[in-house]
Scaffold this motif. Structure first.
Motif, mmCIF file in Angstrom:
data_model
loop_
_atom_site.group_PDB
_atom_site.id
_atom_site.type_symbol
_atom_site.label_atom_id
_atom_site.label_comp_id
_atom_site.label_asym_id
_atom_site.label_seq_id
_atom_site.Cartn_x
_atom_site.Cartn_y
_atom_site.Cartn_z
ATOM 1 N N VAL A 151 8.682 -1.288 -1.394
ATOM 2 C CA VAL A 151 7.744 -0.726 -2.235
ATOM 3 C C VAL A 151 6.257 -0.507 -1.632
ATOM 4 C CG1 VAL A 151 7.604 -1.616 -4.418
ATOM 5 C CG2 VAL A 151 8.196 1.220 -3.866
ATOM 6 N N TRP A 152 6.134 -1.971 -1.622
ATOM 7 C CA TRP A 152 4.283 -2.294 -2.364
ATOM 8 C C TRP A 152 3.898 -1.004 -0.356
ATOM 9 C CZ3 TRP A 152 0.751 -2.485 -5.367
ATOM 10 C CH2 TRP A 152 0.403 -3.125 -6.516
ATOM 11 N N THR A 153 4.525 -1.655 0.965
ATOM 12 C CA THR A 153 4.460 -1.988 2.068
ATOM 13 C C THR A 153 4.252 -0.571 2.459
ATOM 14 O OG1 THR A 153 6.429 -2.723 3.022
ATOM 15 C CG2 THR A 153 4.919 -4.295 2.885
ATOM 16 N N ILE A 154 5.390 0.200 1.862
ATOM 17 C CA ILE A 154 6.035 1.718 2.518
ATOM 18 C C ILE A 154 4.526 2.549 1.394
ATOM 19 C CG2 ILE A 154 7.546 3.406 1.521
ATOM 20 C CD1 ILE A 154 10.079 1.874 1.429
ATOM 21 N N TYR A 155 4.580 1.751 0.180
ATOM 22 C CA TYR A 155 3.405 2.542 -0.270
ATOM 23 C C TYR A 155 1.883 2.253 0.665
ATOM 24 C CZ TYR A 155 0.335 4.055 -4.282
ATOM 25 O OH TYR A 155 -0.767 5.162 -4.494
ATOM 26 N N GLU A 156 1.662 1.086 0.846
ATOM 27 C CA GLU A 156 0.386 0.768 1.424
ATOM 28 C C GLU A 156 0.631 1.478 2.774
ATOM 29 O OE1 GLU A 156 0.343 -3.802 -0.093
ATOM 30 O OE2 GLU A 156 0.589 -2.783 1.902
ATOM 31 N N GLN A 157 0.998 1.653 3.506
ATOM 32 C CA GLN A 157 1.523 2.851 4.360
ATOM 33 C C GLN A 157 1.236 4.404 4.634
ATOM 34 O OE1 GLN A 157 1.442 3.588 8.158
ATOM 35 N NE2 GLN A 157 1.707 1.076 7.251
ATOM 36 N N TYR A 158 1.080 4.393 3.452
ATOM 37 C CA TYR A 158 1.913 6.369 3.037
ATOM 38 C C TYR A 158 0.173 6.249 2.731
ATOM 39 C CZ TYR A 158 0.581 10.171 0.195
ATOM 40 O OH TYR A 158 0.623 10.942 -0.605
ATOM 41 N N VAL A 159 -0.335 4.956 1.593
ATOM 42 C CA VAL A 159 -1.797 5.588 1.003
ATOM 43 C C VAL A 159 -2.555 5.103 2.490
ATOM 44 C CG1 VAL A 159 -3.158 4.852 0.273
ATOM 45 C CG2 VAL A 159 -1.994 4.788 -1.528
ATOM 46 N N ALA A 160 -2.863 4.470 3.574
ATOM 47 C CA ALA A 160 -3.542 4.620 4.556
ATOM 48 C C ALA A 160 -3.587 5.701 5.411
ATOM 49 C CB ALA A 160 -2.961 3.024 5.150
ATOM 50 N N CYS A 161 -2.181 6.764 5.888
ATOM 51 C CA CYS A 161 -1.866 7.484 6.223
ATOM 52 C C CYS A 161 -2.884 8.756 4.999
ATOM 53 C CB CYS A 161 -0.650 7.673 6.591
ATOM 54 S SG CYS A 161 -0.391 9.119 7.559
ATOM 55 N N ALA A 162 -2.714 8.777 4.540
ATOM 56 C CA ALA A 162 -3.011 10.159 3.617
ATOM 57 C C ALA A 162 -4.561 10.106 3.763
ATOM 58 C CB ALA A 162 -3.144 9.558 2.289
ATOM 59 N N LEU A 163 -4.998 9.249 3.485
ATOM 60 C CA LEU A 163 -6.660 8.555 3.884
ATOM 61 C C LEU A 163 -7.130 8.648 4.830
ATOM 62 C CD1 LEU A 163 -7.409 5.537 0.669
ATOM 63 C CD2 LEU A 163 -7.322 8.372 0.772
ATOM 64 N N HIS A 164 -6.054 8.715 5.511
ATOM 65 C CA HIS A 164 -7.011 8.241 7.538
ATOM 66 C C HIS A 164 -7.766 7.411 7.835
ATOM 67 C CE1 HIS A 164 -5.675 12.833 7.535
ATOM 68 N NE2 HIS A 164 -6.338 13.252 6.410
ATOM 69 N N ASP A 192 -1.452 -1.847 -12.450
ATOM 70 C CA ASP A 192 -2.224 -0.221 -13.369
ATOM 71 C C ASP A 192 -3.111 0.436 -13.093
ATOM 72 O OD1 ASP A 192 -1.137 -2.170 -15.179
ATOM 73 O OD2 ASP A 192 -2.629 -2.942 -16.720
ATOM 74 N N ASN A 193 -4.017 0.141 -11.726
ATOM 75 C CA ASN A 193 -4.902 1.031 -11.341
ATOM 76 C C ASN A 193 -4.464 0.760 -9.662
ATOM 77 O OD1 ASN A 193 -6.054 -1.267 -11.075
ATOM 78 N ND2 ASN A 193 -7.806 -0.479 -11.817
ATOM 79 N N LEU A 194 -3.261 0.988 -9.970
ATOM 80 C CA LEU A 194 -3.243 0.748 -8.106
ATOM 81 C C LEU A 194 -4.044 1.786 -7.196
ATOM 82 C CD1 LEU A 194 -0.571 -0.386 -6.437
ATOM 83 C CD2 LEU A 194 0.492 1.737 -6.757
ATOM 84 N N GLU A 195 -4.433 3.275 -7.224
ATOM 85 C CA GLU A 195 -4.086 4.094 -7.108
ATOM 86 C C GLU A 195 -5.894 3.679 -6.031
ATOM 87 O OE1 GLU A 195 -2.307 8.079 -8.121
ATOM 88 O OE2 GLU A 195 -2.841 7.103 -9.502
ATOM 89 N N GLU A 196 -6.332 3.365 -7.429
ATOM 90 C CA GLU A 196 -7.963 3.425 -7.328
ATOM 91 C C GLU A 196 -8.005 1.907 -6.433
ATOM 92 O OE1 GLU A 196 -6.932 3.411 -10.496
ATOM 93 O OE2 GLU A 196 -7.038 5.532 -10.480
ATOM 94 N N VAL A 197 -7.424 0.480 -6.863
ATOM 95 C CA VAL A 197 -7.527 -0.791 -5.666
ATOM 96 C C VAL A 197 -7.801 -0.690 -4.826
ATOM 97 C CG1 VAL A 197 -6.596 -3.190 -5.738
ATOM 98 C CG2 VAL A 197 -6.868 -2.004 -8.048
ATOM 99 N N PHE A 198 -6.122 0.612 -4.167
ATOM 100 C CA PHE A 198 -5.492 0.158 -2.425
ATOM 101 C C PHE A 198 -6.260 1.324 -2.050
ATOM 102 C CE2 PHE A 198 -1.033 -0.919 -3.506
ATOM 103 C CZ PHE A 198 -1.418 -1.931 -2.927
#
Length: 185
Positions: A88-101, A56-62
């Motif tokens: 989908v989870w691992t792709i999303y995790e990879q994207y968020v890590a990249c976006a957050l440097h 539910d609060n995916l962005e904040e938790v990651f």
């Protein structure tokens, strides 16, 4: 926890153990503590009870977990059509890590690492094959164990930057990783 482990629940314990042993050899001694969703999320509630998977609060938790740990260890099962790039989870995790440097270290089990080295030893043809396989990223077709999670993650992506941007980021991360492996050989 000082490392976020990005991995797929479909890996065998042997694959995960081997990959982490390969990773451990490459780093200096010190205490390592992983954030692993499998141990943090209530598995009974998720699988047996069938209650929402906590996205539910995916962005904040990651973001909070990635920022807190400061480093991602991404475990791929293989370089050739890795399961990691179909979830989908691992792709999303990879994207968020990249976006957050956030620094990401890619690691594979021993057998997959040997196979990668053999393929890269073929020079241009091998590099092209490896890069081609690792660039087969399509988050719109990626799956999750729980269809509700899959839907939520995909909606989050569509609402923010879109599938194309996520695919592009993850492909870029894969190419950078393989470029580093080739350079280090």
């Amino acid at each position: 926890q000082n490392h976020f482990m990005s991995w797929s629940w479909q890996y065998s314990l042997g694959q995960l153990r081997s990959a982490l042993q390969m990773w451990r050899v490459q780093r200096p001694a010190g205490e390592i503590f992983f954030y692993m969703c499998f141990f943090v999320n209530n598995q009974f509630r998720l699988i047996v009870d069938g209650t929402p998977a906590g996205s539910d609060n995916l962005e904040e938790v990651f973001e909070a977990n990635l920022r807190r740990t400061g480093h991602v260890v991404a475990v791929l099962d293989t370089w050739h059509q890795p399961m990691y790039l179909r979830r989908v989870w691992t792709i999303y995790e990879q994207y968020v890590a990249c976006a957050l440097h956030i620094d990401v270290t890619f690691v594979m089990p021993y057998d997959a690492s040997v196979s990668l080295s053999q393929k890269l030893s073929l020079r241009d043809a091998g590099i092209a094959e490896v890069t081609g396989s690792l660039c087969e990223v399509n988050v719109a077709h990626a799956e999750a164990f729980d269809p509700r999670d899959e839907k939520k993650v995909k909606e989050t992506i569509q609402r923010s930057v879109g599938f194309d941007r996520v695919n592009s980021h993850v492909k870029s991360a894969m190419v950078q990783w393989i470029s580093g492996v080739v350079r280090d050989k």
